[in-house]
Write a protein that holds these residues in place. Structure first.
Motif, PDB file in Angstrom:
ATOM      1  N   THR A  90       0.845  -1.202   0.000  1.00 18.13           N
ATOM      2  CA  THR A  90       0.000   0.000   0.000  1.00 18.13           C
ATOM      3  C   THR A  90       0.876   1.246   0.000  1.00 18.13           C
ATOM      4  OG1 THR A  90      -1.740  -1.165   1.211  1.00 18.13           O
ATOM      5  CG2 THR A  90      -1.819   1.236   1.251  1.00 18.13           C
ATOM      6  N   ILE A  91       0.450   2.268  -0.742  1.00 18.85           N
ATOM      7  CA  ILE A  91       1.110   3.571  -0.732  1.00 18.85           C
ATOM      8  C   ILE A  91       0.066   4.657  -0.506  1.00 18.85           C
ATOM      9  CG2 ILE A  91       2.979   2.834  -2.255  1.00 18.85           C
ATOM     10  CD1 ILE A  91       1.545   4.137  -4.583  1.00 18.85           C
ATOM     11  N   GLY A  92       0.531   5.786  -0.011  1.00 18.43           N
ATOM     12  CA  GLY A  92      -0.380   6.901   0.214  1.00 18.43           C
ATOM     13  C   GLY A  92       0.348   8.219   0.115  1.00 18.43           C
ATOM     14  N   LEU A  93      -0.351   9.261  -0.259  1.00 14.99           N
ATOM     15  CA  LEU A  93       0.244  10.599  -0.299  1.00 14.99           C
ATOM     16  C   LEU A  93      -0.829  11.642  -0.030  1.00 14.99           C
ATOM     17  CD1 LEU A  93      -0.689  11.479  -3.402  1.00 14.99           C
ATOM     18  CD2 LEU A  93       1.349  10.210  -4.004  1.00 14.99           C
ATOM     19  N   ALA A  94      -0.385  12.783   0.457  1.00 11.96           N
ATOM     20  CA  ALA A  94      -1.307  13.865   0.819  1.00 11.96           C
ATOM     21  C   ALA A  94      -0.639  15.206   0.542  1.00 11.96           C
ATOM     22  CB  ALA A  94      -1.707  13.768   2.286  1.00 11.96           C
ATOM     23  N   ASP A  95      -1.447  16.202   0.244  1.00 13.19           N
ATOM     24  CA  ASP A  95      -0.954  17.544  -0.062  1.00 13.19           C
ATOM     25  C   ASP A  95      -1.717  18.529   0.805  1.00 13.19           C
ATOM     26  OD1 ASP A  95      -0.193  19.977  -1.089  1.00 13.19           O
ATOM     27  OD2 ASP A  95      -0.946  19.621  -3.119  1.00 13.19           O
ATOM     28  N   GLY A  96      -1.042  19.077   1.820  1.00 13.36           N
ATOM     29  CA  GLY A  96      -1.673  20.047   2.703  1.00 13.36           C
ATOM     30  C   GLY A  96      -2.047  21.317   1.966  1.00 13.36           C
ATOM     31  N   LYS A  97      -3.199  21.889   2.321  1.00 18.46           N
ATOM     32  CA  LYS A  97      -3.696  23.083   1.645  1.00 18.46           C
ATOM     33  C   LYS A  97      -2.988  24.320   2.161  1.00 18.46           C
ATOM     34  CE  LYS A  97      -6.331  22.684  -0.984  1.00 18.46           C
ATOM     35  NZ  LYS A  97      -6.079  22.338  -2.423  1.00 18.46           N
ATOM     36  N   SER A  98      -2.293  25.013   1.255  1.00 23.17           N
ATOM     37  CA  SER A  98      -1.396  26.105   1.647  1.00 23.17           C
ATOM     38  C   SER A  98      -2.126  27.302   2.250  1.00 23.17           C
ATOM     39  CB  SER A  98      -0.578  26.557   0.436  1.00 23.17           C
ATOM     40  OG  SER A  98      -1.432  26.985  -0.604  1.00 23.17           O
ATOM     41  N   SER A  99      -3.435  27.440   1.997  1.00 25.81           N
ATOM     42  CA  SER A  99      -4.157  28.604   2.511  1.00 25.81           C
ATOM     43  C   SER A  99      -4.179  28.647   4.043  1.00 25.81           C
ATOM     44  CB  SER A  99      -5.590  28.608   1.966  1.00 25.81           C
ATOM     45  OG  SER A  99      -6.258  27.405   2.290  1.00 25.81           O
ATOM     46  N   TRP A 100      -3.932  27.519   4.701  1.00 28.08           N
ATOM     47  CA  TRP A 100      -3.941  27.504   6.170  1.00 28.08           C
ATOM     48  C   TRP A 100      -2.820  28.351   6.781  1.00 28.08           C
ATOM     49  CZ3 TRP A 100      -7.604  25.711   9.427  1.00 28.08           C
ATOM     50  CH2 TRP A 100      -8.593  24.904   8.881  1.00 28.08           C
ATOM     51  N   LEU A 114      -1.964  12.867   8.912  1.00 23.50           N
ATOM     52  CA  LEU A 114      -2.901  11.969   8.237  1.00 23.50           C
ATOM     53  C   LEU A 114      -2.177  10.741   7.680  1.00 23.50           C
ATOM     54  CD1 LEU A 114      -5.887  11.615   7.196  1.00 23.50           C
ATOM     55  CD2 LEU A 114      -5.086  12.660   5.053  1.00 23.50           C
ATOM     56  N   MET A 115      -1.041  10.962   7.024  1.00 23.05           N
ATOM     57  CA  MET A 115      -0.277   9.839   6.466  1.00 23.05           C
ATOM     58  C   MET A 115       0.295   8.957   7.568  1.00 23.05           C
ATOM     59  SD  MET A 115      -0.521   9.888   3.136  1.00 23.05           S
ATOM     60  CE  MET A 115      -2.251  10.195   3.563  1.00 23.05           C
ATOM     61  N   ASN A 116       0.761   9.566   8.639  1.00 29.14           N
ATOM     62  CA  ASN A 116       1.288   8.793   9.766  1.00 29.14           C
ATOM     63  C   ASN A 116       0.181   7.931  10.375  1.00 29.14           C
ATOM     64  OD1 ASN A 116       3.577   8.264  11.624  1.00 29.14           O
ATOM     65  ND2 ASN A 116       2.167   9.117  13.137  1.00 29.14           N
ATOM     66  N   ASN A 117      -1.015   8.502  10.493  1.00 29.26           N
ATOM     67  CA  ASN A 117      -2.139   7.747  11.061  1.00 29.26           C
ATOM     68  C   ASN A 117      -2.566   6.603  10.150  1.00 29.26           C
ATOM     69  OD1 ASN A 117      -2.263   9.286  13.392  1.00 29.26           O
ATOM     70  ND2 ASN A 117      -3.762  10.726  12.571  1.00 29.26           N
ATOM     71  N   GLU A 138     -10.510   5.892   9.343  1.00 29.24           N
ATOM     72  CA  GLU A 138      -9.993   5.904  10.714  1.00 29.24           C
ATOM     73  C   GLU A 138      -8.831   6.876  10.868  1.00 29.24           C
ATOM     74  OE1 GLU A 138      -8.778   3.011  14.419  1.00 29.24           O
ATOM     75  OE2 GLU A 138      -9.440   2.129  12.526  1.00 29.24           O
ATOM     76  N   ALA A 139      -7.965   6.970   9.850  1.00 32.96           N
ATOM     77  CA  ALA A 139      -6.871   7.938   9.916  1.00 32.96           C
ATOM     78  C   ALA A 139      -7.420   9.360  10.016  1.00 32.96           C
ATOM     79  CB  ALA A 139      -5.975   7.804   8.686  1.00 32.96           C
ATOM     80  N   TYR A 140      -8.489   9.626   9.294  1.00 34.99           N
ATOM     81  CA  TYR A 140      -9.146  10.932   9.354  1.00 34.99           C
ATOM     82  C   TYR A 140      -9.673  11.220  10.758  1.00 34.99           C
ATOM     83  CZ  TYR A 140     -13.097  14.175   8.657  1.00 34.99           C
ATOM     84  OH  TYR A 140     -13.993  15.196   8.766  1.00 34.99           O
ATOM     85  N   LEU A 141     -10.317  10.221  11.382  1.00 31.10           N
ATOM     86  CA  LEU A 141     -10.837  10.407  12.734  1.00 31.10           C
ATOM     87  C   LEU A 141      -9.727  10.672  13.742  1.00 31.10           C
ATOM     88  CD1 LEU A 141     -13.545   7.591  12.825  1.00 31.10           C
ATOM     89  CD2 LEU A 141     -13.955  10.053  12.771  1.00 31.10           C
ATOM     90  N   ASN A 142      -8.565  10.108  13.495  1.00 29.39           N
ATOM     91  CA  ASN A 142      -7.451  10.234  14.436  1.00 29.39           C
ATOM     92  C   ASN A 142      -6.601  11.470  14.197  1.00 29.39           C
ATOM     93  OD1 ASN A 142      -8.243   7.834  15.608  1.00 29.39           O
ATOM     94  ND2 ASN A 142      -6.798   6.582  14.436  1.00 29.39           N
ATOM     95  N   THR A 143      -6.878  12.222  13.147  1.00 27.00           N
ATOM     96  CA  THR A 143      -6.076  13.404  12.829  1.00 27.00           C
ATOM     97  C   THR A 143      -6.718  14.631  13.469  1.00 27.00           C
ATOM     98  OG1 THR A 143      -5.379  12.389  10.739  1.00 27.00           O
ATOM     99  CG2 THR A 143      -5.073  14.754  10.955  1.00 27.00           C
ATOM    100  N   LYS A 144      -6.044  15.183  14.493  1.00 22.55           N
ATOM    101  CA  LYS A 144      -6.660  16.216  15.334  1.00 22.55           C
ATOM    102  C   LYS A 144      -6.216  17.639  15.004  1.00 22.55           C
ATOM    103  CE  LYS A 144      -8.430  12.874  17.849  1.00 22.55           C
ATOM    104  NZ  LYS A 144      -9.874  12.578  17.798  1.00 22.55           N
ATOM    105  N   VAL A 145      -5.103  17.793  14.312  1.00 21.03           N
ATOM    106  CA  VAL A 145      -4.560  19.134  14.122  1.00 21.03           C
ATOM    107  C   VAL A 145      -5.418  19.937  13.154  1.00 21.03           C
ATOM    108  CG1 VAL A 145      -2.203  18.419  14.606  1.00 21.03           C
ATOM    109  CG2 VAL A 145      -3.041  18.339  12.261  1.00 21.03           C
TER     110      VAL A 145
END
Length: 563
Positions: A90-100, A114-117, A138-145
């Motif tokens: 399995t592989i995964g990737l994510a791109d944080g939204k720069s507007s934050w 999110l990726m760590n979770n 579940e990774a989404y539920l565990n991502t609190k930041v």
């Protein structure tokens, strides 16, 4: 039914994952309730027929990844994150939204957590089959930041749920990336890069990931008035070219997976191969640097020095065509249509979908009106630079008759072909008599191509595939409807082209190819491209496929050549 496939889940660029904004007590209750539902789903998820567990797998993925943060950002780790897990294929990737970052939030922290979770969930659950949708939930539920991100998770598994399910076989390659890759590199560039890396004897996932990331990085810094996937998308949305041109600087993440048979290959399992990583941009080392030199010299690249007008171009095309309607049809005109504009160095063709004839509708009228509208638009609005996607969009809007058709429009823009294609019409590019490129076919299922039309079951120009292919003087473009490509193999075309190469007779070549397609279509035995494709889908067919046959040949020449 695919026995093996890549199962993927993706949150696209228009959407992003973000934490709940509810009251804390309500959020806690809601998360607890959702986790129990999630665990119940995981526990009761069936292993469907043809799904194989990791221990019984006949295929495996070998990974490589590379990450280049955007230059000049205050955060040196950038805003992308990714993981690879050979244990779970399995592989995964994510791109944080720069507007934050405007709110003082690290725009990449959500993506990293999110990726760590996702990795934590993969390792914590006792399972033999991976379901990307449930991992992400579940990774989404565990991502609190605070923050949000796009996300894509891909696993190699059997027939599965309702996300992307794509059949694969040993030898296939998967290229996953954030928009920093896909905004700056065309598929045609990736194809050429892979071929050049292979020719250099360096075709390994890690090397290819670095090469693709380096090329995307190079393209992202092009601020000239050239074309990139990003600038083309901006153009389609109405932004003027002088404002949105060249590449788009961004974080660039590339993961390459090579699909291999487990037999004869060692599948390395263990936590050391599970990586959640920030990978700094390192100087290129051999053999990659040599491969990069080759790609810079050979790759099919977008226009880098400004789009040139007709009078400024260093190349031009001489065009010829041939059309043979299918014998025995009630409509002697057939259902194909095409146009040629030497002034605009542009060609187009369309194939009306024959099933409309069952409703008493002339199945070729839509194709003919669509091509007529393309030509009208060229002469009324495009006196210098032609954008095939925009021509197709307006011609589609102006075509009112009932029906539908496939279509392909190709223009020569300086030293590149700019093309747009819908369905199973298309083109091939030949150099010195050898085919070096073929446009891909778009089908909903076997023998059911994408088709433009206003009916609810039809497609619109947004599904069109766009191409920018580098060309040289002496190259030949062979465009056609499926009546050509269903009946003549590329190897057959190569033999014919080599017999008349150097003669600059595109009309003659188009006629010979069309006649060869007609001859092959009438055969009831033997193998054809159509029967071969049918066999791959489980149908028993032999011989050719009678159909309308349209062939348009464009010979690419220097401008001082006398037409």
């Amino acid at each position: 039914m695919f026995a093996w496939c890549c199962l993927a889940l993706r949150y696209q660029e228009n959407y992003s994952l973000r934490p709940y904004q509810d009251d804390e007590s309500l959020r806690s209750y809601q998360e607890e309730d959702e986790r129990s539902l999630f665990d119940e789903k995981f526990k009761n998820m069936p292993i469907q027929r043809d799904m194989k567990t990791l221990n019984k797998s006949s295929l495996m993925m070998n990974f490589g990844s590379f990450y280049i943060p955007k230059m000049g950002k205050s955060n040196p780790t950038g805003e992308d994150a990714h993981f690879t897990s050979k244990d779970h294929q399995t592989i995964g990737l994510a791109d944080g939204k720069s507007s934050w970052k405007k709110e003082g939030t690290d725009a990449g922290e959500y993506a990293r957590q999110l990726m760590n979770n996702c990795l934590v969930v993969l390792d914590a659950k006792d399972r033999e089959i991976v379901y990307p949708q449930l991992i992400l939930e579940e990774a989404y539920l565990n991502t609190k930041v605070d923050g949000s991100s796009t996300a894509c998770i891909i696993t190699l598994t059997g027939e599965s749920l309702n996300e992307f399910i794509i059949g694969v076989r040993a030898g296939d390659w998967v290229v996953a990336g954030t928009n920093g890759l896909f905004d700056n590199m065309y598929a045609s560039e990736m194809e050429v890069a892979m071929k050049v890396v292979g020719e250099a004897g360096c075709l390994e996932p890690q090397v290819l990931a670095q090469v693709l990331a380096d090329l995307a990085f190079e393209n992202s810094l092009d601020y000239t008035q050239g074309i990139s996937p990003y600038s083309q998308a901006a153009l389609k949305e109405g932004y003027p070219i002088p404002i949105k041109c060249g590449g788009k600087p961004d974080d660039i993440t590339v993961i390459v997976a090579h699909i291999l048979p487990t037999q004869g290959h060692t599948l390395v399992l263990g936590n050391i191969e599970n990586s959640y990583s920030f990978q700094p941009y390192l100087p290129k080392k051999s053999p990659t640097v040599n491969v990069m030199d080759l790609i810079v010299a050979k790759r099919c690249k977008p226009i880098k020095k400004g789009m040139k007008t007709l009078n400024e171009r260093s190349l031009m095309i001489n065009i010829g065509s041939s059309y043979i309607p299918k014998k025995g049809k009630s409509n002697p005109k057939g259902e194909d249509a095409h146009f040629i504009s030497k002034h605009h160095q542009t060609i187009g063709l369309a194939d009306g979908v024959s099933s409309w004839a069952k409703k008493g509708i002339d199945a070729g009228e839509y194709a003919r009106q669509l091509m007529d509208n393309c030509l009208t638009i060229l002469y009324t609005k495009y006196m210098e630079i032609v954008y095939p996607q925009l021509v197709l969009q307006e011609a589609y809007s102006n075509t009112e008759v009932k029906g539908s058709s496939t279509t392909c429009i190709i223009t020569l823009t300086d030293e590149s072909l700019n093309a747009v294609n819908v369905g199973d019409s298309g083109f091939m590019l030949f150099r010195k008599g050898n085919m070096i490129y073929k446009s891909s076919t778009q089908q909903h299922r076997f023998n059911s191509p994408y088709q433009l039309g206003k009916n609810s079951h039809c497609d619109d120009p947004s599904v069109a595939e766009e191409f920018i292919i580098g060309v040289r003087g002496g190259d030949l473009v062979v465009a056609g409807t499926d009546g050509l490509f269903d009946n003549v193999f590329a190897s057959e075309m190569e033999v014919i082209i080599k017999q008349i190469v150097g003669t600059d007779q595109p009309e003659l070549l188009a006629q010979i190819l069309a006649e060869q397609a007609l001859e092959n279509s009438l055969k009831t035995e033997g193998v054809s491209p159509y029967s071969q494709a049918a066999s791959m889908e489980g149908y028993r067919r032999s011989g050719g496929k009678p159909d309308d046959i349209t062939v348009v040949v464009a010979h690419i020449l220097p401008p001082n050549h006398l037409l």
